[in-house]
Design a protein around this motif. Structure first.
Motif, PDB file in Angstrom:
ATOM      1  N   GLU A  38       1.748  21.195 -45.933  1.00  0.00           N
ATOM      2  CA  GLU A  38       0.291  21.245 -45.776  1.00  0.00           C
ATOM      3  C   GLU A  38      -0.412  20.283 -46.734  1.00  0.00           C
ATOM      4  O   GLU A  38      -1.379  19.624 -46.355  1.00  0.00           O
ATOM      5  CB  GLU A  38      -0.211  22.678 -45.969  1.00  0.00           C
ATOM      6  CG  GLU A  38       0.190  23.595 -44.837  1.00  0.00           C
ATOM      7  CD  GLU A  38      -0.113  25.061 -45.098  1.00  0.00           C
ATOM      8  OE1 GLU A  38      -0.796  25.379 -46.099  1.00  0.00           O
ATOM      9  OE2 GLU A  38       0.337  25.898 -44.295  1.00  0.00           O
ATOM     10  N   HIS A  55      -7.208  17.645 -36.220  1.00  0.00           N
ATOM     11  CA  HIS A  55      -7.015  19.093 -36.173  1.00  0.00           C
ATOM     12  C   HIS A  55      -5.595  19.341 -36.654  1.00  0.00           C
ATOM     13  O   HIS A  55      -4.648  18.717 -36.166  1.00  0.00           O
ATOM     14  CB  HIS A  55      -7.180  19.607 -34.740  1.00  0.00           C
ATOM     15  CG  HIS A  55      -6.711  21.013 -34.546  1.00  0.00           C
ATOM     16  ND1 HIS A  55      -7.539  22.095 -34.706  1.00  0.00           N
ATOM     17  CD2 HIS A  55      -5.499  21.509 -34.212  1.00  0.00           C
ATOM     18  CE1 HIS A  55      -6.851  23.210 -34.470  1.00  0.00           C
ATOM     19  NE2 HIS A  55      -5.619  22.874 -34.168  1.00  0.00           N
ATOM     20  N   GLY A  57      -3.042  22.568 -37.072  1.00  0.00           N
ATOM     21  CA  GLY A  57      -2.978  23.972 -36.699  1.00  0.00           C
ATOM     22  C   GLY A  57      -1.565  24.507 -36.601  1.00  0.00           C
ATOM     23  O   GLY A  57      -0.581  23.780 -36.755  1.00  0.00           O
ATOM     24  N   THR A  58      -1.496  25.784 -36.350  1.00  0.00           N
ATOM     25  CA  THR A  58      -0.245  26.504 -36.122  1.00  0.00           C
ATOM     26  C   THR A  58      -0.346  27.139 -34.728  1.00  0.00           C
ATOM     27  O   THR A  58      -1.431  27.206 -34.149  1.00  0.00           O
ATOM     28  CB  THR A  58      -0.036  27.578 -37.201  1.00  0.00           C
ATOM     29  OG1 THR A  58      -1.168  28.449 -37.210  1.00  0.00           O
ATOM     30  CG2 THR A  58       0.146  26.951 -38.582  1.00  0.00           C
ATOM     31  N   ALA A  60      -1.106  29.218 -31.626  1.00  0.00           N
ATOM     32  CA  ALA A  60      -2.109  30.247 -31.335  1.00  0.00           C
ATOM     33  C   ALA A  60      -1.398  31.491 -30.802  1.00  0.00           C
ATOM     34  O   ALA A  60      -0.253  31.432 -30.348  1.00  0.00           O
ATOM     35  CB  ALA A  60      -3.104  29.733 -30.307  1.00  0.00           C
ATOM     36  N   SER A  69       5.149  27.909 -28.068  1.00  0.00           N
ATOM     37  CA  SER A  69       4.674  28.131 -29.437  1.00  0.00           C
ATOM     38  C   SER A  69       5.844  28.166 -30.410  1.00  0.00           C
ATOM     39  O   SER A  69       5.807  28.844 -31.424  1.00  0.00           O
ATOM     40  CB  SER A  69       3.819  29.397 -29.528  1.00  0.00           C
ATOM     41  OG  SER A  69       4.361  30.437 -28.777  1.00  0.00           O
ATOM     42  N   TYR A  73       3.844  23.480 -36.927  1.00  0.00           N
ATOM     43  CA  TYR A  73       2.524  22.883 -37.117  1.00  0.00           C
ATOM     44  C   TYR A  73       2.251  21.870 -36.003  1.00  0.00           C
ATOM     45  O   TYR A  73       3.170  21.255 -35.470  1.00  0.00           O
ATOM     46  CB  TYR A  73       2.425  22.127 -38.452  1.00  0.00           C
ATOM     47  CG  TYR A  73       2.385  23.022 -39.649  1.00  0.00           C
ATOM     48  CD1 TYR A  73       1.192  23.596 -40.085  1.00  0.00           C
ATOM     49  CD2 TYR A  73       3.541  23.294 -40.370  1.00  0.00           C
ATOM     50  CE1 TYR A  73       1.164  24.427 -41.195  1.00  0.00           C
ATOM     51  CE2 TYR A  73       3.518  24.125 -41.481  1.00  0.00           C
ATOM     52  CZ  TYR A  73       2.323  24.687 -41.883  1.00  0.00           C
ATOM     53  OH  TYR A  73       2.297  25.506 -42.970  1.00  0.00           O
ATOM     54  N   CYS A  74       0.970  21.694 -35.725  1.00  0.00           N
ATOM     55  CA  CYS A  74       0.517  20.683 -34.778  1.00  0.00           C
ATOM     56  C   CYS A  74      -0.557  19.841 -35.455  1.00  0.00           C
ATOM     57  O   CYS A  74      -1.422  20.378 -36.152  1.00  0.00           O
ATOM     58  CB  CYS A  74      -0.058  21.356 -33.534  1.00  0.00           C
ATOM     59  SG  CYS A  74      -0.846  20.210 -32.377  1.00  0.00           S
TER      60      CYS A  74
END
Length: 115
Positions: A38, A55, A57-58, A60, A69, A73-74
């Motif tokens: 991160e 963006h 993210g992780t 959803a 999924s 991370y994305c």
């Protein structure tokens, strides 16, 4: 329909190139590894000269058969054009991110899209 010029103007998108990157960490449950990743990815998006909107993210909490999924991370970054994307690939901020974070992931998958 989606190639219609008026539709593009309605979207008001200046960034015509989207770069989606999915990362699978080697040890996704390891808090130290997640923090290192991160820190490195945040430094990338904060210092890149070329990446516009971003963006990080992780996965959803969606549960449908068509949703993958499995990643950790994305990252989504946008560019005005492919030339800016190409410059991003070789800029120092991107190279530093790879040097700092590549040892933490086991797989990377990229989807690029342009208007």
């Amino acid at each position: 329909m989606y190639d219609d010029i008026s539709y593009r103007k309605e979207l008001n998108m200046e960034e015509k190139f989207i770069h989606l990157v999915f990362f699978w960490l080697k040890n996704p449950e390891n808090k130290t590894d997640r923090t290192k990743f991160e820190d490195a990815i945040n430094k990338l998006v904060e210092t890149s000269k070329y990446a516009k909107n971003n963006h990080i993210g992780t996965p959803a909490a969606t549960n449908r058969p068509v949703v993958d999924s499995s990643y950790t991370y994305c990252l989504k970054v946008t560019f005005n054009n492919i030339e800016e994307h190409d410059k991003y690939q070789i800029e120092p901020a991107h190279k530093l991110f790879i040097a700092e974070a590549s040892k933490l992931w086991e797989r990377v998958l990229i989807y690029d899209s342009e208007m």
